[in-house]
Each structure stands twice: as C-alpha cells, then as structure tokens.
Write an enzyme that holds these catalytic residues in place. Structure first.
Site, PDB file in Angstrom:
ATOM      1  N   LYS A  87      -8.894   0.216  -2.861  1.00 43.33           N
ATOM      2  CA  LYS A  87      -9.665   1.292  -2.234  1.00 43.33           C
ATOM      3  C   LYS A  87     -10.848   1.743  -3.104  1.00 43.33           C
ATOM      4  CE  LYS A  87      -7.680   1.693   1.743  1.00 43.33           C
ATOM      5  NZ  LYS A  87      -8.347   0.977   2.864  1.00 43.33           N
ATOM      6  N   TYR A 120      -3.141  -0.876  -4.256  1.00 42.55           N
ATOM      7  CA  TYR A 120      -3.858  -0.177  -3.175  1.00 42.55           C
ATOM      8  C   TYR A 120      -5.016   0.658  -3.725  1.00 42.55           C
ATOM      9  CZ  TYR A 120      -4.225   2.749   1.093  1.00 42.55           C
ATOM     10  OH  TYR A 120      -4.646   3.401   2.225  1.00 42.55           O
TER      11      TYR A 120
HETATM   12  P1  NAI Z   1      -1.552   1.374  10.118  1.00 45.45           P
HETATM   13  O1  NAI Z   1      -0.564   0.639   9.290  1.00 45.45           O
HETATM   14  O2  NAI Z   1      -1.065   2.310  11.165  1.00 45.45           O
HETATM   15  O3  NAI Z   1      -2.564   0.342  10.832  1.00 45.45           O
HETATM   16  C1  NAI Z   1      -3.145  -0.705  10.127  1.00 45.45           C
HETATM   17  C2  NAI Z   1      -3.482  -1.817  11.093  1.00 45.45           C
HETATM   18  O4  NAI Z   1      -4.069  -2.907  10.362  1.00 45.45           O
HETATM   19  C3  NAI Z   1      -2.245  -2.376  11.811  1.00 45.45           C
HETATM   20  O5  NAI Z   1      -2.450  -2.411  13.210  1.00 45.45           O
HETATM   21  C4  NAI Z   1      -2.103  -3.778  11.207  1.00 45.45           C
HETATM   22  O6  NAI Z   1      -1.531  -4.740  12.091  1.00 45.45           O
HETATM   23  C5  NAI Z   1      -3.553  -4.113  10.862  1.00 45.45           C
HETATM   24  N1  NAI Z   1      -3.624  -5.179   9.872  1.00 45.45           N
HETATM   25  C6  NAI Z   1      -2.884  -5.327   8.735  1.00 45.45           C
HETATM   26  N2  NAI Z   1      -3.201  -6.472   8.120  1.00 45.45           N
HETATM   27  C7  NAI Z   1      -4.177  -7.068   8.845  1.00 45.45           C
HETATM   28  C8  NAI Z   1      -4.899  -8.277   8.713  1.00 45.45           C
HETATM   29  N3  NAI Z   1      -4.685  -9.116   7.688  1.00 45.45           N
HETATM   30  N4  NAI Z   1      -5.813  -8.583   9.664  1.00 45.45           N
HETATM   31  C9  NAI Z   1      -6.030  -7.752  10.712  1.00 45.45           C
HETATM   32  N5  NAI Z   1      -5.366  -6.598  10.904  1.00 45.45           N
HETATM   33  C10 NAI Z   1      -4.444  -6.255   9.973  1.00 45.45           C
HETATM   34  O7  NAI Z   1      -2.518   2.089   9.077  1.00 45.45           O
HETATM   35  P2  NAI Z   1      -3.480   3.380   9.189  1.00 45.45           P
HETATM   36  O8  NAI Z   1      -2.794   4.490   8.549  1.00 45.45           O
HETATM   37  O9  NAI Z   1      -4.020   3.520  10.555  1.00 45.45           O
HETATM   38  O10 NAI Z   1      -4.637   2.924   8.175  1.00 45.45           O
HETATM   39  C11 NAI Z   1      -5.899   2.406   8.572  1.00 45.45           C
HETATM   40  C12 NAI Z   1      -6.788   2.311   7.346  1.00 45.45           C
HETATM   41  O11 NAI Z   1      -6.940   3.602   6.767  1.00 45.45           O
HETATM   42  C13 NAI Z   1      -6.225   1.414   6.248  1.00 45.45           C
HETATM   43  O12 NAI Z   1      -7.270   0.719   5.614  1.00 45.45           O
HETATM   44  C14 NAI Z   1      -5.607   2.413   5.294  1.00 45.45           C
HETATM   45  O13 NAI Z   1      -5.499   1.905   3.995  1.00 45.45           O
HETATM   46  C15 NAI Z   1      -6.589   3.556   5.390  1.00 45.45           C
HETATM   47  N6  NAI Z   1      -6.047   4.855   4.981  1.00 45.45           N
HETATM   48  C16 NAI Z   1      -4.958   5.416   5.621  1.00 45.45           C
HETATM   49  C17 NAI Z   1      -4.458   6.646   5.201  1.00 45.45           C
HETATM   50  C18 NAI Z   1      -3.289   7.319   5.848  1.00 45.45           C
HETATM   51  O14 NAI Z   1      -2.871   8.371   5.353  1.00 45.45           O
HETATM   52  N7  NAI Z   1      -2.726   6.798   6.916  1.00 45.45           N
HETATM   53  C19 NAI Z   1      -5.077   7.357   4.062  1.00 45.45           C
HETATM   54  C20 NAI Z   1      -6.191   6.670   3.476  1.00 45.45           C
HETATM   55  C21 NAI Z   1      -6.643   5.472   3.935  1.00 45.45           C
END
Ligand code: NAI
Length: 254
Positions: free
Chosen positions: A159, A155
């Site tokens: 990132k 990851y």
């Molecule tokens: P989450 O797990 O709640 O949502 C991620 C979404 O991406 C889900 O709806 C999932 O179905 C979708 N997804 C996964 N694989 C996919 C694919 N191959 N094609 C299309 N959609 C796909 O995650 P969250 O927390 O909302 O994270 C969103 C972004 O922010 C991610 O890139 C994550 O790495 C980044 N992020 C999140 C942090 C956190 O603390 N939650 C911190 C830093 C970055």
C-alpha cells in the site's frame, strides 16, 4: 472533451463486491459505462445488475490482475465490448496477514503481486488508451496501513508502494491529460475487514465498535465513503489534482 463524441468508459478491478462494487456503481451514476473486473466474471453479476437497474451500462470481465496475459486479454475485451477506457480504478486486493517472523514468502509475494504488480500491469495496459484520448484518470487504492500496521508487513509495503506508483504515474502521464491519485481508506466494512475480525478472534460487531471508538468521527467507513472520493478524482474538473494521496479514514490517519 465532449461527452457526445467521446465514449467514457471506466474500469474497476476487484468490483464483484465491497469497495470496488460501490465504486463501479458510483462511476455508473456519474455517467460512465463501467467494466466490472474480478477473478470470476460470474461473481460480477450482482454489480452489473445493480448498475443496469439504475439505468447504467456495465460489462463483467474476468481477470487476474497479477497475470500479464490475463490483463492484456481483459483490457482487450473491454475495448472491444465497451470502448477504450479513460478511467481506471486499481482496487483489487487481498490480505495474507501474519507477524513478520511467521510470514512466509508466498504470503509476501501474493499480496505484492495482486496490489502492486496488478496496478502496474493494469495501468500499463490502460494508459495507451488514455494517452490516445488525451484524457485519463487513474485512481489507486492505498490504505492507512501504508503508514505501518502490525501483522501486515506485506500489505503495508504494497500500500505504500501504491503511493509511489501513483506519484510516478502522475509525473509521466500528466503531459497527456492523464492524472493519477490514490485513496487511502481507513476501516471500511467489507469482507476483507470481516476476515481480519475472524483472524483476531473477535465478532465483526465488536471489531467494528472497537474501530469506531478509535476513530475521530466515531464510526467505521462504508464502501460508499470511498466511492465518493474515487468519483472526485475521476471527474474531468479534477484535472489539476494529481499525484495526491487522500486519506478517507474518519480522521487524519484512521
Ligand atoms: P474485498 O475483499 O471485499 O474485495 C476485493 C475484491 O478483489 C474481491 O472481489 C476479490 O475477488 C478481488 N480480487 C482479489 N484478487 C484479485 C485478482 N488477482 N484479480 C482480480 N480481482 C481480485 O476487499 P475491499 O475491502 O472491498 O477492498 C478493496 C480495496 O480497498 C483493496 O485494495 C483493499 O486493500 C483496499 N482497502 C480496504 C480497506 C478496508 O477496510 N476494507 C481499508 C484500506 C484499503
């Protein structure tokens, strides 16, 4: 660019929930018609309904961002049903955490594929419409994990890669009126962090409290905190800001 003559369409990947859903809602409030992309179109229904409730326009589209054919089909559906996208938020993400000595190749590949290959494929598919419009905004979701994080070799590499990709997109696309920037969140309350709490054997409440205590502003982040930052980079007025990484982490590095 005149709003009356130019359709303003934004695409947000991984927008069925979490940060992507909040970002889709925010961009809709900013006046964009929003394509809500996720693995399963039905899972996007909640986000689409919330946008429509606030008077906006949205379209649910299924995509696997790591798959070239799927990306091509999804972007074509957006162009046909909403219009050519001028904003792209590469937000879709997964975690497959493990310490390096236990991490298998599938855990490595799947994380790199969704974040990095996904952002590459989506950016390549959308840039042609932005270049044609001589206006575009690409915002990539990085993370404080780009600076290194135990149990996240895959990851954190993805990132950090998002930051390099962002800077190169900025260099290549700037002459066409297209900017590319990255938002690097700290701890945000979503299903992703709930899963991490489970992995380390803590209740989500305790996990959040521990994260808040280590954060200078003494709280954890909300999806809306990130949506705000994405909204800034997506603004027409932000056209001189490109190739930047904004840490939104309640402190200098979360
Ligand atoms: P989450 O797990 O709640 O949502 C991620 C979404 O991406 C889900 O709806 C999932 O179905 C979708 N997804 C996964 N694989 C996919 C694919 N191959 N094609 C299309 N959609 C796909 O995650 P969250 O927390 O909302 O994270 C969103 C972004 O922010 C991610 O890139 C994550 O790495 C980044 N992020 C999140 C942090 C956190 O603390 N939650 C911190 C830093 C970055």
């Amino acid at each position: 660019m005149s709003e009356a003559t130019t359709p303003r369409v934004a695409v947000v990947t991984g927008a069925a929930r979490g940060i992507g859903a909040a970002t889709a809602l925010r961009l809709a409030a900013d006046g964009y018609a929003v394509a809500v992309l996720d693995l399963d179109a039905e899972a996007c229904a909640g986000t689409v309904a919330a946008i429509e409730e606030q008077g906006g326009r949205a379209l649910a589209v299924a995509v696997d961002v790591s798959d070239g054919d799927s990306v091509t089909a999804a972007v074509a559906a957006v162009v046909e049903q909403l219009g050519a996208p001028v904003v792209l938020v590469n937000n879709a993400g997964i975690t497959r955490d493990n310490l390096l000595f236990k991490m298998n190749e599938n855990e490595w590949d799947s994380v790199l594929d969704v974040h990095l290959r996904g952002a590459f494929l989506m950016s390549r598919a959308c840039q042609q419409h932005m270049v044609e419009a001589r206006f575009g905004r690409i915002v990539n979701l990085s993370s404080t994990a780009a600076l290194g994080n135990r149990g996240q070799a895959n990851y954190s590499a993805a990132k950090a890669g998002m930051q390099g990709l962002t800077k190169t997109l900025a260099i290549e696309l700037g002459q066409f009126g297209v900017t590319a920037n990255a938002v690097a969140p700290g701890f945000i309350v979503t299903e992703m962090t709930a899963k991490t709490a489970e992995r380390v054997g803590m209740s989500f409440e305790d996990f959040q409290a521990a994260a808040a205590a280590k954060t200078p502003v003494r709280r954890v982040g909300r999806p809306e905190d990130i949506a705000q930052a994405v909204s800034f980079f997506a603004r027409e007025e932000a056209g001189f800001v490109t190739g930047q990484v904004l840490y939104v982490a309640g402190g200098p590095r979360g």
